[in-house]
Design an enzyme around this catalytic site. Sequence first.
Site, PDB file in Angstrom:
ATOM      1  N   ALA A   1       0.786  -1.194   0.040  1.00  0.00           N
ATOM      2  CA  ALA A   1       0.061  -0.010  -0.103  1.00  0.00           C
ATOM      3  C   ALA A   1       0.894   1.178  -0.029  1.00  0.00           C
ATOM      4  CB  ALA A   1      -0.847  -0.162   1.147  1.00  0.00           C
TER       5      ALA A   1
ATOM      6  N   GLY B   1       0.972  -5.615   0.389  1.00  0.00           N
ATOM      7  CA  GLY B   1      -0.053  -6.007  -0.546  1.00  0.00           C
ATOM      8  C   GLY B   1       0.750  -6.373  -1.968  1.00  0.00           C
TER       9      GLY B   1
ATOM     10  N   GLU C   1       0.847  -9.935  -1.270  1.00  0.00           N
ATOM     11  CA  GLU C   1      -0.514 -10.398  -1.517  1.00  0.00           C
ATOM     12  C   GLU C   1      -0.880 -10.425  -2.891  1.00  0.00           C
ATOM     13  OE1 GLU C   1      -1.885  -7.434   1.597  1.00  0.00           O
ATOM     14  OE2 GLU C   1      -2.937  -9.309   2.586  1.00  0.00           O
TER      15      GLU C   1
ATOM     16  N   GLU D   1       3.230  -6.522   7.255  1.00  0.00           N
ATOM     17  CA  GLU D   1       2.320  -5.482   7.901  1.00  0.00           C
ATOM     18  C   GLU D   1       2.351  -5.234   9.443  1.00  0.00           C
ATOM     19  OE1 GLU D   1       1.498  -7.669   5.504  1.00  0.00           O
ATOM     20  OE2 GLU D   1       0.121  -6.841   3.947  1.00  0.00           O
TER      21      GLU D   1
HETATM   22  N1  COA Z   1       4.357   3.639   0.000  1.00  0.00           N
HETATM   23  C1  COA Z   1       4.514   5.033  -0.368  1.00  0.00           C
HETATM   24  N2  COA Z   1       5.949   5.327  -0.824  1.00  0.00           N
HETATM   25  C2  COA Z   1       6.971   4.137  -1.004  1.00  0.00           C
HETATM   26  C3  COA Z   1       6.589   2.884  -0.411  1.00  0.00           C
HETATM   27  C4  COA Z   1       5.142   2.651  -0.087  1.00  0.00           C
HETATM   28  N3  COA Z   1       4.975   1.345   0.458  1.00  0.00           N
HETATM   29  N4  COA Z   1       7.700   2.066  -0.670  1.00  0.00           N
HETATM   30  C5  COA Z   1       8.583   2.781  -1.007  1.00  0.00           C
HETATM   31  N5  COA Z   1       8.010   4.285  -1.195  1.00  0.00           N
HETATM   32  C6  COA Z   1       8.630   5.455  -1.814  1.00  0.00           C
HETATM   33  C7  COA Z   1       9.886   5.902  -0.833  1.00  0.00           C
HETATM   34  O1  COA Z   1       9.214   6.617   0.121  1.00  0.00           O
HETATM   35  C8  COA Z   1      10.718   6.813  -1.716  1.00  0.00           C
HETATM   36  O2  COA Z   1      10.053   7.914  -2.123  1.00  0.00           O
HETATM   37  P1  COA Z   1      10.782   9.319  -2.030  1.00  0.00           P
HETATM   38  O3  COA Z   1      11.744   9.424  -3.184  1.00  0.00           O
HETATM   39  O4  COA Z   1       9.767  10.288  -2.195  1.00  0.00           O
HETATM   40  O5  COA Z   1      11.431   9.303  -0.759  1.00  0.00           O
HETATM   41  C9  COA Z   1      10.638   5.669  -2.850  1.00  0.00           C
HETATM   42  O6  COA Z   1       9.690   5.143  -2.888  1.00  0.00           O
HETATM   43  C10 COA Z   1      11.944   5.093  -3.052  1.00  0.00           C
HETATM   44  O7  COA Z   1      12.120   4.320  -1.811  1.00  0.00           O
HETATM   45  P2  COA Z   1      13.497   3.876  -1.094  1.00  0.00           P
HETATM   46  O8  COA Z   1      12.846   3.170   0.002  1.00  0.00           O
HETATM   47  O9  COA Z   1      14.288   4.826  -1.140  1.00  0.00           O
HETATM   48  O10 COA Z   1      13.940   2.709  -2.472  1.00  0.00           O
HETATM   49  P3  COA Z   1      14.681   1.262  -2.243  1.00  0.00           P
HETATM   50  O11 COA Z   1      14.897   0.552  -3.574  1.00  0.00           O
HETATM   51  O12 COA Z   1      16.060   1.633  -1.380  1.00  0.00           O
HETATM   52  O13 COA Z   1      13.553   0.321  -1.163  1.00  0.00           O
HETATM   53  C11 COA Z   1      11.721  -0.708  -0.597  1.00  0.00           C
HETATM   54  C12 COA Z   1      12.506  -0.102  -1.777  1.00  0.00           C
HETATM   55  C13 COA Z   1      10.365  -1.341  -1.327  1.00  0.00           C
HETATM   56  C14 COA Z   1      12.501  -2.137  -0.160  1.00  0.00           C
HETATM   57  C15 COA Z   1      11.624   0.095   0.449  1.00  0.00           C
HETATM   58  O14 COA Z   1      10.935   1.542   0.001  1.00  0.00           O
HETATM   59  C16 COA Z   1      10.558  -0.375   1.779  1.00  0.00           C
HETATM   60  O15 COA Z   1      10.835  -1.014   2.251  1.00  0.00           O
HETATM   61  N6  COA Z   1       9.160   0.102   1.339  1.00  0.00           N
HETATM   62  C17 COA Z   1       8.002  -0.152   2.493  1.00  0.00           C
HETATM   63  C18 COA Z   1       7.469  -1.412   2.019  1.00  0.00           C
HETATM   64  C19 COA Z   1       6.393  -1.739   3.116  1.00  0.00           C
HETATM   65  O16 COA Z   1       6.651  -1.771   4.401  1.00  0.00           O
HETATM   66  N7  COA Z   1       5.203  -1.949   2.573  1.00  0.00           N
HETATM   67  C20 COA Z   1       4.273  -2.629   3.571  1.00  0.00           C
HETATM   68  C21 COA Z   1       3.094  -1.746   3.104  1.00  0.00           C
HETATM   69  S1  COA Z   1       1.739  -2.420   4.362  1.00  0.00           S
END
Ligand code: COA
Length: 260
Positions: free
Chosen positions: A66, A111, A114, A134
């Site tokens: 999400a 998600g 999922e 989550e």
């Molecule tokens: N929602 C909104 N934005 C997200 C996102 C999410 N779930 N996951 C990543 N982004 C955004 C970051 O905020 C960042 O945005 P910015 O440039 O405006 O700061 C951009 O995507 C890049 O993220 P970054 O963390 O720098 O990329 P990465 O390649 O190093 O890592 C992930 C990617 C997916 C591993 C890491 O972003 C992450 O762990 N995200 C959270 C995932 C999560 O917990 N999802 C569960 C949702 S219930």
Amino acid sequence: MEEKLVLSERKEKAVILTLNRPDQRNAFDFAMLRALKEEVDAVRFDADVRVVIITGAGDKAFCAGADLKERATLTETQVREFIFTIRNLFSDIENLPKPVIAAVNGAAFGGGTELALACDIRIAADTATLGLTETRLAIIPGAGGTQRLPRLIGRGKAKELIFTGARVPAEEALKIGMVERVVPAGKLLDEALSLAGDICRGGPIAIAQAKYAINHGLETDIATGLAIESNAYWITIPTEDRLEGLAAFREKRKPVYKGK
Ligand code: COA
């Protein structure tokens, strides 16, 4: 022109749907949910599309779950609407009458995992990482994860992963049966298309009925499951394709199935 949030590309009898918010790691906001729903609805009745492949744009993420930035702006009612929408969309994907392959090209969290679980078969790039993370955000998987992960890998391992919010590298995911294949990242789409090609050698009605029998039969007792299988088989009997399969065997040629 504004980029589409979900790209759709035909490759012979397969369609590749690509989640297209790479700068946000293909996280689902309401707009991308609606865009994916539109594409899924479009392929449902398109007889020319035999297999659907879902992947993410870029090489970082399949889908980061999400959109947590959008989530922070939502009221409680809007959060409920989001969860209702994503859960129904993933069920629609699970129930498509054609195989759906997840080509997991990078991070798939919440998600994102999922979505992969709602697909029929998961192929991961060796660089991918999956996880139902989550609980780390003090919520639970709400798009089928608490139900589909234990059914796929068993309840003990699913509980371990969901309670800890662990991030599982592709090779480990393969070992525990969370994905079916792992391939070098550069070969991911070729592998998915090659699997789609193998599936397309079979009869479309047969494959739809096999999917139906597996999906619905597994959710019930074996006697009911066998009755579901029997009904599904019955549907294949009066088809032109069944006769074509027999004729092709007799004539030592490849069958040409029409989905009739
Ligand atoms: N929602 C909104 N934005 C997200 C996102 C999410 N779930 N996951 C990543 N982004 C955004 C970051 O905020 C960042 O945005 P910015 O440039 O405006 O700061 C951009 O995507 C890049 O993220 P970054 O963390 O720098 O990329 P990465 O390649 O190093 O890592 C992930 C990617 C997916 C591993 C890491 O972003 C992450 O762990 N995200 C959270 C995932 C999560 O917990 N999802 C569960 C949702 S219930």
